[in-house]
Design a protein around this motif. Structure first.
Motif, mmCIF file in Angstrom:
data_model
loop_
_atom_site.group_PDB
_atom_site.id
_atom_site.type_symbol
_atom_site.label_atom_id
_atom_site.label_comp_id
_atom_site.label_asym_id
_atom_site.label_seq_id
_atom_site.Cartn_x
_atom_site.Cartn_y
_atom_site.Cartn_z
ATOM 1 N N GLU A 1 -6.097 1.767 0.211
ATOM 2 C CA GLU A 1 -6.516 1.173 1.489
ATOM 3 C C GLU A 1 -7.892 1.646 1.944
ATOM 4 N N LYS B 1 -9.734 2.247 4.874
ATOM 5 C CA LYS B 1 -9.262 2.495 6.244
ATOM 6 C C LYS B 1 -10.161 3.531 6.906
ATOM 7 N N GLU C 1 6.514 -6.579 5.605
ATOM 8 C CA GLU C 1 6.743 -5.172 5.923
ATOM 9 C C GLU C 1 7.992 -4.975 6.792
ATOM 10 N N SER D 1 2.677 4.295 3.407
ATOM 11 C CA SER D 1 2.301 5.321 4.397
ATOM 12 C C SER D 1 2.841 6.723 4.115
ATOM 13 N N GLY E 1 -3.548 5.114 2.250
ATOM 14 C CA GLY E 1 -4.837 5.127 2.929
ATOM 15 C C GLY E 1 -5.341 6.527 3.162
HETATM 16 O O1 LIG Z 1 -2.810 5.986 5.750
HETATM 17 P P1 LIG Z 1 -1.442 5.996 5.144
HETATM 18 O O2 LIG Z 1 -0.477 6.889 5.861
HETATM 19 O O3 LIG Z 1 -1.496 6.275 3.668
HETATM 20 O O4 LIG Z 1 -0.849 4.503 5.343
HETATM 21 C C1 LIG Z 1 -1.417 3.378 4.714
HETATM 22 C C2 LIG Z 1 -0.715 2.108 5.205
HETATM 23 O O5 LIG Z 1 0.613 2.160 4.819
HETATM 24 C C3 LIG Z 1 -0.826 1.957 6.726
HETATM 25 O O6 LIG Z 1 -2.179 1.853 7.034
HETATM 26 C C4 LIG Z 1 -0.080 0.745 7.280
HETATM 27 C C5 LIG Z 1 1.115 0.276 6.852
HETATM 28 N N1 LIG Z 1 1.493 -0.828 7.570
HETATM 29 C C6 LIG Z 1 0.554 -1.069 8.492
HETATM 30 C C7 LIG Z 1 0.472 -2.087 9.443
HETATM 31 C C8 LIG Z 1 -0.639 -2.128 10.229
HETATM 32 C C9 LIG Z 1 -1.654 -1.162 10.129
HETATM 33 C C10 LIG Z 1 -1.592 -0.148 9.169
HETATM 34 C C11 LIG Z 1 -0.488 -0.090 8.345
#
Ligand SMILES: O=P(O)(O)OC[C@@H](O)[C@@H](O)c1c[nH]c2ccccc12
Length: 379
Positions: free
Chosen positions: A164, A166, A276, A334, A356
């Motif tokens: 990601e 981000k 999701e 995540s 991310g």
């Molecule tokens: O930064 P992380 O913890 O690795 O997570 C990435 C991603 O899963 C996360 O940005 C995310 C998952 N679903 C979302 C929905 C909206 C915004 C962001 C997200």
């Protein structure tokens, strides 16, 4: 018959300006006209008829009609599916007026969605649906996001990586000062990412559609996920027109009929939909929808920000069998930081991971990939 919720999508129902009545019902005067003279005869057959009707590009009015005939507010229909996020459906009202009616948003996700309703209405006013549809039709063909994940999993024997791009998030704040989306995207691809996820929400994640366009134009070959809070089909056409190959659909936000409708649009555009879920109820709803091929299990609650990778394990223990039966691929999303985290969600049954923070925070996000998996990934 199921309730068509699509018309609560702000851009479609209420773009004309007048505030919608409470509870997101269409305006009576408008519907009265429609019920006398629908925009076009409804040509669909009895089976799946609402979806057939909605899939016709100029049938937004029919969706309004369906909702009106149903006589329920979209928020009550959403609530009946366990959805806690409410819509205000008043893109031209001030936040003060909205809060007078609904109270303060219950959580950050609801706040994001309320802002998104206004943003989408503004986008639609600037660029009508017809224009984004034409732009999407002219875009270079989409790449196979799902296929890229499947192939990478087979090739590497570890979950395929969706890396990601981000910059910031509401839960973690600024993740990287020196943020160059194209450099990061190239480094991810070079180090074995199967696909990339590009945050486009500006207000909460400091992302942009410009970043998506830039990455797409940079020569990066990985399929791209447009990471957005999709509430309206306009956003899907818009994402495609800017080079996205996949979109995220969040079950905590979208009632079943919206998911079905948006899935169909994705199919028509050759895009992959990543659906999701975060909890049991959402997983059950999504597994009952035909045509779902890719489910993301978010370890982070978008309502409370609590992260727990055991969420993936728990949901797959309960639903793994039916997921495998249906040939659905699961993405662990995540809070993944170490090879142990990746092994844990792989053992739970995921074939891909969405990461991310743990990559983007490191000096060299590309090199960070081998650190995350405990080995180099190959293309
Ligand atoms: O930064 P992380 O913890 O690795 O997570 C990435 C991603 O899963 C996360 O940005 C995310 C998952 N679903 C979302 C929905 C909206 C915004 C962001 C997200």
């Amino acid at each position: 018959m199921e309730s068509a919720l699509v018309s609560r999508s702000v851009g479609s129902s209420f773009a004309a300006g007048a505030a919608a009545p409470r509870g997101c019902l269409p305006r009576p005067s408008r519907v009265a006209t429609l019920s006398r003279a629908p925009a076009r005869p409804l040509r669909a057959g009895p089976k799946d008829s609402i979806l057939e009707v909605l899939a016709q590009d100029d049938m937004l009015n029919a969706a309004e009609l369906v909702q009106w005939e149903n006589g329920k507010s979209v928020n009550s229909i959403a609530a009946s599916q366990g959805i806690r996020i409410r819509r205000h459906c008043r893109p031209t009202a001030s936040l003060k007026e909205i809060e007078e009616e609904l109270g303060a948003p219950h959580n950050i996700l609801e706040k994001i969605i309320w802002d998104k309703e206004i943003e989408v209405a503004e986008g639609l006013a600037k660029k009508p649906l017809k224009e984004v549809m034409e732009a999407a039709a002219k875009a270079p063909p989409s790449r196979d996001f799902y296929g890229a994940l499947e192939a990478a999993y087979k090739r590497n024997g570890v979950p395929a990586l969706i890396a990601e791009v981000k910059k910031a998030s509401p839960s973690r704040g600024l993740l990287r000062e020196n943020f160059n989306p194209v450099e990061i995207a190239k480094a991810y691809e070079k180090n074995g990412a199967a696909c990339l996820s590009i945050l486009t929400d500006e207000k909460y994640f400091q992302g942009s559609f410009e970043n998506l366009e830039k990455v797409r134009a940079s020569g990066v070959k990985c399929p791209l996920l447009c990471k957005e809070f999709v509430i309206d089909k306009w956003q899907i056409y818009n994402a495609r027109s800017k080079g996205a190959d996949a979109v995220l659909l969040i079950a905590a936000v979208l009632p079943d009929l919206d998911i079905k409708y948006f899935l169909r649009i994705c199919k028509e555009l050759g895009m992959t939909a990543l659906i999701e879920v975060h909890d049991e109820r959402e997983m059950e709803r999504v597994l009952n929808i035909n045509g779902v091929k890719l489910i993301g299990i978010n370890n982070r609650s978008l309502e409370t920000f609590v992260v727990d990778t055991a969420n993936t394990k728990m949901l797959l223990e309960k639903h793994g069998d039916s997921i495998r039966e249906k040939g659905i691929l699961v993405v662990g999303e995540s809070g993944l930081f170490t090879p142990d985290d990746v092994a844990y969600v792989q053992n739970a049954g995921v074939s891909a991971v969405l990461v991310g923070e743990s990559l983007v925070k490191q000096e060299d996000p590309g090199r960070a990939i081998a650190g995350l998996f405990g080995k180099e990934l190959v293309h």
